[in-house]
Design an enzyme around this catalytic site. Sequence first.
Site, PDB file in Angstrom:
ATOM      1  CG  ASP A   1       4.726  14.839   9.545  1.00  0.00           C
ATOM      2  OD1 ASP A   1       3.805  14.015   9.426  1.00  0.00           O
ATOM      3  OD2 ASP A   1       4.634  15.846  10.289  1.00  0.00           O
TER       4      ASP A   1
ATOM      5  CG  ASP B   1      -1.761   1.293   1.277  1.00  0.00           C
ATOM      6  OD1 ASP B   1      -2.614   1.416   2.179  1.00  0.00           O
ATOM      7  OD2 ASP B   1      -1.560   2.164   0.403  1.00  0.00           O
TER       8      ASP B   1
ATOM      9  CG  HIS C   1      -0.053  14.929   7.575  1.00  0.00           C
ATOM     10  ND1 HIS C   1       1.169  14.405   7.954  1.00  0.00           N
ATOM     11  CD2 HIS C   1      -0.169  14.664   6.233  1.00  0.00           C
ATOM     12  CE1 HIS C   1       1.761  13.847   6.901  1.00  0.00           C
ATOM     13  NE2 HIS C   1       0.977  14.003   5.845  1.00  0.00           N
TER      14      HIS C   1
ATOM     15  CG  ASP D   1      -4.145   7.689   2.848  1.00  0.00           C
ATOM     16  OD1 ASP D   1      -4.856   7.070   2.057  1.00  0.00           O
ATOM     17  OD2 ASP D   1      -3.378   8.592   2.505  1.00  0.00           O
TER      18      ASP D   1
ATOM     19  CG  ASP E   1       1.936  15.540  11.997  1.00  0.00           C
ATOM     20  OD1 ASP E   1       2.466  14.488  12.370  1.00  0.00           O
ATOM     21  OD2 ASP E   1       1.487  15.726  10.850  1.00  0.00           O
TER      22      ASP E   1
ATOM     23  CG  HIS F   1      -4.576  12.020  10.690  1.00  0.00           C
ATOM     24  ND1 HIS F   1      -4.769  13.316  10.273  1.00  0.00           N
ATOM     25  CD2 HIS F   1      -3.257  11.757  10.494  1.00  0.00           C
ATOM     26  CE1 HIS F   1      -3.626  13.815   9.829  1.00  0.00           C
ATOM     27  NE2 HIS F   1      -2.691  12.892   9.953  1.00  0.00           N
TER      28      HIS F   1
HETATM   29  C1  LIG Z   1       0.528  11.136  11.936  1.00  0.00           C
HETATM   30  C2  LIG Z   1       0.572  11.683  10.526  1.00  0.00           C
HETATM   31  O1  LIG Z   1      -0.092  12.941  10.472  1.00  0.00           O
HETATM   32  O2  LIG Z   1       1.901  11.947  10.153  1.00  0.00           O
HETATM   33  C3  LIG Z   1      -0.064  10.678   9.534  1.00  0.00           C
HETATM   34  C4  LIG Z   1      -0.014  11.135   8.094  1.00  0.00           C
HETATM   35  C5  LIG Z   1      -0.886  10.263   7.189  1.00  0.00           C
HETATM   36  C6  LIG Z   1      -0.627  10.579   5.713  1.00  0.00           C
HETATM   37  C7  LIG Z   1      -1.604   9.827   4.842  1.00  0.00           C
HETATM   38  N1  LIG Z   1      -1.292  10.030   3.399  1.00  0.00           N
HETATM   39  C8  LIG Z   1      -0.032   9.399   3.024  1.00  0.00           C
HETATM   40  C9  LIG Z   1       0.209   9.534   1.521  1.00  0.00           C
HETATM   41  C10 LIG Z   1       1.571   8.972   1.175  1.00  0.00           C
HETATM   42  N2  LIG Z   1       2.230   9.814   0.207  1.00  0.00           N
HETATM   43 ZN   LIG Z   2       1.878  14.033   9.851  1.00  0.00          ZN
END
Ligand SMILES: CC(O)(O)CCCCCNCCCN
Ligand SMILES: [Zn+2]
Length: 548
Positions: A267, A22, A176, A94, A174, A137
């Site tokens: 990140d 995945d 995201h 995801d 973070d 999330h």
């Molecule tokens: C804890 C967190 O915020 O780091 C999780 C991030 C999930 C990202 C989902 N998409 C990933 C796409 C891959 N290119």
């Molecule tokens: Zn993140």
Amino acid sequence: VNMGTALIYDEEMTRYKLLWVDPACKIEVPERLVVSYGALVENGLADRCVSIPVREATDADILLVHSEEYLEAVKKTPYMTLEELKEFTLQYGDVYFHPNIYHCAKLALGATLQLVDNVMTGKVRNGLALVRPPGHHSMRSAASGFCIFNNVAIAAQYVKQKYGVKRVLIVDWDIHHGQGVQYSFEDDPSVLYFSWHRYEHQKFWPNLRESDFDVVGKEKGAGSTINVPWNKVKMQNSDYLSIFFHVLLPVAYEFSPDLVLVCAGFDSAIGDPEGEMCATPDIFAHLTHLLMNLAGGKLCAVLEGGYNLKSLAQSVCQTVHSLLGDPAPRPANLEGPCNSALESLQCVRSAHRKYWSCLKHAGSLKYTLIVNVLSFSTIRENFIKDADDKDAVTLSSLIALVDKMEKNEVVLTRDLLYSNLFFYISVLSQGCSDASGFIQAVLGLLLPLGYEYDPSLVLLVQTPGSGICDSVWQQLTGLLQGLAQGHILVLMQRTCIDPTCSSLLGDAAPSLGQLHAAPPEDVEAVENLRQRLKADWKLLQTTDEPDD
Ligand SMILES: CC(O)(O)CCCCCNCCCN
Ligand SMILES: [Zn+2]
């Protein structure tokens, strides 16, 4: 007194991983925890922390945020075949499941709650929970973005219920958007949720309209959700600091939380495949430091994301250095925020202007903040006659300097600004009646100047008769230790020695309490100073239109 820093980690949380192909999930690997903890051990940081064991979260803990049906469903996953796990995973986005992920999710949550218990009961001052799966999330009845249970959202509900905490600040650095946290508290004024996130005008995951700056919370919670969208990648240290100085910190001081929870995702650091930002790991030392004078120092950082193993390990170490009270490295060559960041900054401040008095104006001024910036050479020429070593700045010469300063015989001039070494603040105050005005001036004017100026020494002088009360003075001393690697020289009268020493020794400053709206009549003073200075000092920019 500094009760120490907790580190909560258990290698059991490394024992789950993606069992099928995945592309969206392959970055979330067990090595994230292994390298993070390994770096802390290697750098002698783990030994300096108080090691607290994890525990398994109970159903009651989980049900603080999640629904019974979701918990019952997740409880079945340890007994599923690979095919059933794949099938079960398809209903969410995801994220992946594994026979051991439910166990690890209970440990991640249990670790988080152990951390907040030890901070709330005063066993430690602050701490970091190194956990996976992450949490921010996950929603009431859904897993999302590698998250199963919402560790930080549950922790906020947990401390309100168990300790009667009135106000919790959640800082989500973070890269995201933690939509699960936002949904949990959007109508709850007692939990202030701040998140910046890569957004690119909704083109970046999780692609939500409600991640934008104009989504501020609902009903009683209006104003208690702060979303800062990054609409471009390659954001740098200056961009992050600008948001702290001109949005998060002013609001956080006004909110005056009893506890600070950090969704500590890394990140947002350079090298991360998800964030694609350019902020360096040492910025997390500053972000952590800048939050440590809130809530009397009660700060719980919980790992969320971070997928570049090198960048992640360095960022984790920088964070723990600050939690332990180590001086932050000097913020190298900060320029100003980029235009996209300024646009986001402007949009967020406008969206929240009606909820936070500190954003109505830049903070009033009962204190005349005279920022005298002196070049070392000027000091040497004018004040250091007696010192045999030309470069030595003797205390007596400093006292002489201070006298001259107070008489404003040496004033701020442009050319002085660029031969640095000294960043001299003389804070004349007319009494402590308006701590909010003072703090707002420190956050919105003094700190940005200081960070951009990046002095090698901070000379802090308490002018005779300045009616600065101890807690405000301690906040100032604490915040300024983020500069010059903590090299701060304080000249003061006897009365202020104890609070100053406790701050210099790394104790968190006492909370100032909720800050009321500052009286507006002094506003233009700090605005004028900012307008006048921001041409030269990019970190002062907020692209605020001058208040009409
Ligand atoms: C804890 C967190 O915020 O780091 C999780 C991030 C999930 C990202 C989902 N998409 C990933 C796409 C891959 N290119
Ligand atoms: Zn993140």
